[in-house]
Design a protein around this motif. Sequence first.
Motif, PDB file in Angstrom:
ATOM      1  N   ARG A 222       0.840  -1.199   0.000  1.00 43.72           N
ATOM      2  CA  ARG A 222       0.000   0.000   0.000  1.00 43.72           C
ATOM      3  C   ARG A 222       0.872   1.244   0.000  1.00 43.72           C
ATOM      4  NH1 ARG A 222      -3.455  -1.146   4.058  1.00 43.72           N
ATOM      5  NH2 ARG A 222      -4.922  -2.056   2.602  1.00 43.72           N
ATOM      6  N   HIS A 223       1.898   1.240   0.825  1.00 39.44           N
ATOM      7  CA  HIS A 223       2.841   2.358   0.869  1.00 39.44           C
ATOM      8  C   HIS A 223       4.256   1.795   0.938  1.00 39.44           C
ATOM      9  CE1 HIS A 223      -0.464   5.129   1.716  1.00 39.44           C
ATOM     10  NE2 HIS A 223      -0.859   4.295   2.666  1.00 39.44           N
ATOM     11  N   ALA A 224       5.175   2.396   0.189  1.00 38.88           N
ATOM     12  CA  ALA A 224       6.593   2.070   0.292  1.00 38.88           C
ATOM     13  C   ALA A 224       7.365   3.382   0.265  1.00 38.88           C
ATOM     14  CB  ALA A 224       7.042   1.168  -0.849  1.00 38.88           C
ATOM     15  N   VAL A 225       8.188   3.596   1.273  1.00 42.61           N
ATOM     16  CA  VAL A 225       8.997   4.813   1.345  1.00 42.61           C
ATOM     17  C   VAL A 225      10.452   4.395   1.487  1.00 42.61           C
ATOM     18  CG1 VAL A 225       9.393   6.998   2.525  1.00 42.61           C
ATOM     19  CG2 VAL A 225       7.091   6.018   2.482  1.00 42.61           C
ATOM     20  N   VAL A 226      11.261   4.785   0.512  1.00 39.08           N
ATOM     21  CA  VAL A 226      12.684   4.432   0.513  1.00 39.08           C
ATOM     22  C   VAL A 226      13.500   5.675   0.853  1.00 39.08           C
ATOM     23  CG1 VAL A 226      14.619   3.561  -0.844  1.00 39.08           C
ATOM     24  CG2 VAL A 226      12.329   2.598  -1.176  1.00 39.08           C
ATOM     25  N   VAL A 227      14.341   5.531   1.869  1.00 39.09           N
ATOM     26  CA  VAL A 227      15.174   6.618   2.356  1.00 39.09           C
ATOM     27  C   VAL A 227      16.611   6.379   1.906  1.00 39.09           C
ATOM     28  CG1 VAL A 227      15.946   7.835   4.441  1.00 39.09           C
ATOM     29  CG2 VAL A 227      13.664   6.819   4.357  1.00 39.09           C
ATOM     30  N   GLU A 228      17.301   7.428   1.557  1.00 38.99           N
ATOM     31  CA  GLU A 228      18.700   7.311   1.154  1.00 38.99           C
ATOM     32  C   GLU A 228      19.523   6.740   2.307  1.00 38.99           C
ATOM     33  OE1 GLU A 228      21.618   7.428  -1.639  1.00 38.99           O
ATOM     34  OE2 GLU A 228      19.581   8.178  -1.970  1.00 38.99           O
ATOM     35  N   SER A 229      20.298   5.713   2.015  1.00 40.11           N
ATOM     36  CA  SER A 229      21.164   5.119   3.042  1.00 40.11           C
ATOM     37  C   SER A 229      22.285   6.086   3.397  1.00 40.11           C
ATOM     38  CB  SER A 229      21.767   3.805   2.542  1.00 40.11           C
ATOM     39  OG  SER A 229      20.771   2.869   2.230  1.00 40.11           O
ATOM     40  N   PRO A 230      22.585   6.261   4.683  1.00 41.52           N
ATOM     41  CA  PRO A 230      23.698   7.134   5.075  1.00 41.52           C
ATOM     42  C   PRO A 230      25.002   6.637   4.464  1.00 41.52           C
ATOM     43  CG  PRO A 230      22.341   6.559   6.974  1.00 41.52           C
ATOM     44  CD  PRO A 230      21.892   5.678   5.836  1.00 41.52           C
ATOM     45  N   SER A 231      25.679   7.485   3.704  1.00 34.02           N
ATOM     46  CA  SER A 231      26.888   7.059   2.995  1.00 34.02           C
ATOM     47  C   SER A 231      28.031   6.740   3.944  1.00 34.02           C
ATOM     48  CB  SER A 231      27.332   8.154   2.017  1.00 34.02           C
ATOM     49  OG  SER A 231      27.544   9.381   2.698  1.00 34.02           O
TER      50      SER A 231
ATOM     51  N   ALA B  29      27.720   5.458   6.980  1.00 32.60           N
ATOM     52  CA  ALA B  29      27.403   4.433   7.981  1.00 32.60           C
ATOM     53  C   ALA B  29      27.777   3.042   7.483  1.00 32.60           C
ATOM     54  CB  ALA B  29      25.915   4.475   8.326  1.00 32.60           C
ATOM     55  N   ALA B  30      28.478   2.298   8.304  1.00 33.16           N
ATOM     56  CA  ALA B  30      28.763   0.900   7.988  1.00 33.16           C
ATOM     57  C   ALA B  30      27.507   0.086   8.248  1.00 33.16           C
ATOM     58  CB  ALA B  30      29.906   0.393   8.850  1.00 33.16           C
ATOM     59  N   ASP B  31      27.274  -0.905   7.412  1.00 32.64           N
ATOM     60  CA  ASP B  31      26.063  -1.710   7.578  1.00 32.64           C
ATOM     61  C   ASP B  31      26.303  -2.774   8.649  1.00 32.64           C
ATOM     62  OD1 ASP B  31      23.674  -2.942   7.398  1.00 32.64           O
ATOM     63  OD2 ASP B  31      23.861  -3.554   5.306  1.00 32.64           O
ATOM     64  N   ASP B  32      26.079  -2.362   9.905  1.00 33.85           N
ATOM     65  CA  ASP B  32      26.288  -3.291  11.014  1.00 33.85           C
ATOM     66  C   ASP B  32      25.011  -4.004  11.402  1.00 33.85           C
ATOM     67  OD1 ASP B  32      24.862  -1.239  12.127  1.00 33.85           O
ATOM     68  OD2 ASP B  32      26.289  -0.803  13.737  1.00 33.85           O
ATOM     69  N   GLY B  33      23.954  -3.773  10.612  1.00 29.18           N
ATOM     70  CA  GLY B  33      22.691  -4.457  10.889  1.00 29.18           C
ATOM     71  C   GLY B  33      21.670  -3.589  11.576  1.00 29.18           C
ATOM     72  N   ALA B  34      22.098  -2.505  12.214  1.00 28.83           N
ATOM     73  CA  ALA B  34      21.144  -1.623  12.878  1.00 28.83           C
ATOM     74  C   ALA B  34      20.430  -0.772  11.837  1.00 28.83           C
ATOM     75  CB  ALA B  34      21.875  -0.728  13.882  1.00 28.83           C
ATOM     76  N   ASP B  35      19.125  -0.597  12.004  1.00 25.79           N
ATOM     77  CA  ASP B  35      18.385   0.245  11.074  1.00 25.79           C
ATOM     78  C   ASP B  35      18.856   1.694  11.209  1.00 25.79           C
ATOM     79  OD1 ASP B  35      16.726  -1.863  10.210  1.00 25.79           O
ATOM     80  OD2 ASP B  35      15.444  -1.607  11.966  1.00 25.79           O
ATOM     81  N   PRO B  36      19.073   2.389  10.095  1.00 25.98           N
ATOM     82  CA  PRO B  36      19.428   3.811  10.179  1.00 25.98           C
ATOM     83  C   PRO B  36      18.368   4.584  10.947  1.00 25.98           C
ATOM     84  CG  PRO B  36      19.726   2.979   7.937  1.00 25.98           C
ATOM     85  CD  PRO B  36      19.014   1.901   8.701  1.00 25.98           C
ATOM     86  N   GLU B  37      18.799   5.507  11.810  1.00 25.09           N
ATOM     87  CA  GLU B  37      17.846   6.226  12.651  1.00 25.09           C
ATOM     88  C   GLU B  37      16.874   7.063  11.826  1.00 25.09           C
ATOM     89  OE1 GLU B  37      19.300   8.312  16.003  1.00 25.09           O
ATOM     90  OE2 GLU B  37      20.683   6.725  16.623  1.00 25.09           O
ATOM     91  N   ASN B  38      17.306   7.492  10.617  1.00 23.20           N
ATOM     92  CA  ASN B  38      16.394   8.326   9.831  1.00 23.20           C
ATOM     93  C   ASN B  38      15.177   7.550   9.346  1.00 23.20           C
ATOM     94  OD1 ASN B  38      17.870   6.796   8.009  1.00 23.20           O
ATOM     95  ND2 ASN B  38      18.185   8.468   6.553  1.00 23.20           N
ATOM     96  N   LEU B  39      15.236   6.215   9.359  1.00 26.37           N
ATOM     97  CA  LEU B  39      14.042   5.436   9.022  1.00 26.37           C
ATOM     98  C   LEU B  39      12.930   5.719  10.023  1.00 26.37           C
ATOM     99  CD1 LEU B  39      15.290   1.873   7.984  1.00 26.37           C
ATOM    100  CD2 LEU B  39      14.860   3.859   6.549  1.00 26.37           C
TER     101      LEU B  39
ATOM    102  N   LEU C 248       5.934  -0.445   3.932  1.00 26.78           N
ATOM    103  CA  LEU C 248       7.339  -0.594   4.304  1.00 26.78           C
ATOM    104  C   LEU C 248       8.061   0.739   4.248  1.00 26.78           C
ATOM    105  CD1 LEU C 248       9.859  -2.460   4.832  1.00 26.78           C
ATOM    106  CD2 LEU C 248      10.113  -2.559   2.338  1.00 26.78           C
ATOM    107  N   VAL C 249       8.851   0.998   5.287  1.00 24.52           N
ATOM    108  CA  VAL C 249       9.805   2.099   5.284  1.00 24.52           C
ATOM    109  C   VAL C 249      11.191   1.470   5.333  1.00 24.52           C
ATOM    110  CG1 VAL C 249      10.662   4.158   6.481  1.00 24.52           C
ATOM    111  CG2 VAL C 249       8.202   3.661   6.455  1.00 24.52           C
ATOM    112  N   THR C 250      11.996   1.708   4.308  1.00 19.43           N
ATOM    113  CA  THR C 250      13.312   1.072   4.231  1.00 19.43           C
ATOM    114  C   THR C 250      14.319   2.049   3.628  1.00 19.43           C
ATOM    115  OG1 THR C 250      14.446  -0.953   3.534  1.00 19.43           O
ATOM    116  CG2 THR C 250      12.926   0.045   1.947  1.00 19.43           C
TER     117      THR C 250
END
Length: 329
Positions: A75-84, A86-96, A299-301
């Motif tokens: 129904r809704h999908a919002v994609v946020v730019e990944s912080p450049s 930030a290392a992908d340690d598995g934690a969701d970016p706070e801006n999500l 989804l917000v990703t």
Amino acid sequence: MGPAELMQAAAMARRFYLEGKSKIQIADEFGVSRFKVARVLETALERDLVRIEIRIPAELDADRSDALRARFGLRHAVVVESPSEAADDGADPENLGEVAAGLLGELVTEGDVLGLAWGRSTIHMAAALRQLPPCTVVQLTGVYDAGTADRGSVEAVRRAAEVAGGEAHPVYAPMLLPDPATAAALRSQTGIARAFEYFDKVTVAAVSIGSWEPGISTVHDMLSDTEREHYSSLGVAAEMSAHLFDKSGRRIGRDLGERCITVEAERLRRIPEVVAIAGGQRKAEAIGAVLRSGLVTSLVTDTAAADYLLTEAEPGPKPALERADPDGS
């Protein structure tokens, strides 16, 4: 177009695009038919006299959002730019969480019941809430650690209720218990039972998603090594609100739910709007699995997860919006 035509086209375009007048109103003003106005406006676009730009905040990716929504039937999908940085340690970016807070502000209406499941992303979302219509807020799962309840999901429920000016129904209990009997006893306690009574009234819910890895799944971290190995052998690929899923979105290890304080999967499936908040490359496969489960509608990703979901993940025959159980049960 000659000078007179250019000036007329510019004037009509100004009336239509900037002043919000209808084509009929413009036709009356200029003494022409509304069909003539339509042709002039179309020509103005073709000749680059008028430029239409669709602008959204730079951190939001409109193309990926629309593609992801269509691919999984969301129904809704919002994609946020990944912080450049930030290392992908598995934690969701706070801006999500911040973006999800804005989405909830749109989805929740006065009189709704908002359900919040445990998760770092939902905690960040609650902290970012600035406005909500008057609504009741209920906690959908127990807490990761009862000793940190005031800094986790209990506080998130209180915060959301404070912003909304509504009632809060927190759950003061661990998410995972040693055995089914202890879990059943806790569910019967007055405060927890009262919260559970609201589960069938929830109209909008926010949930988190974890992949089956240390530090990225709450349930994974709470289990013993032997238990982790057992559920891994069943093919678990994702966890959401203490429910486990394989890659195809089928629920596995259902016995675990008997030991958990959480909203039942079928109750979750009946909630009209369930927003999942999760991002990062390490969670991408898990997000795809949950989307195929039929338990979430939106989804917000971030772009890192979205790129995987758009290129590698198969949406499956039953998109999320259909709310169908892959098991057929």
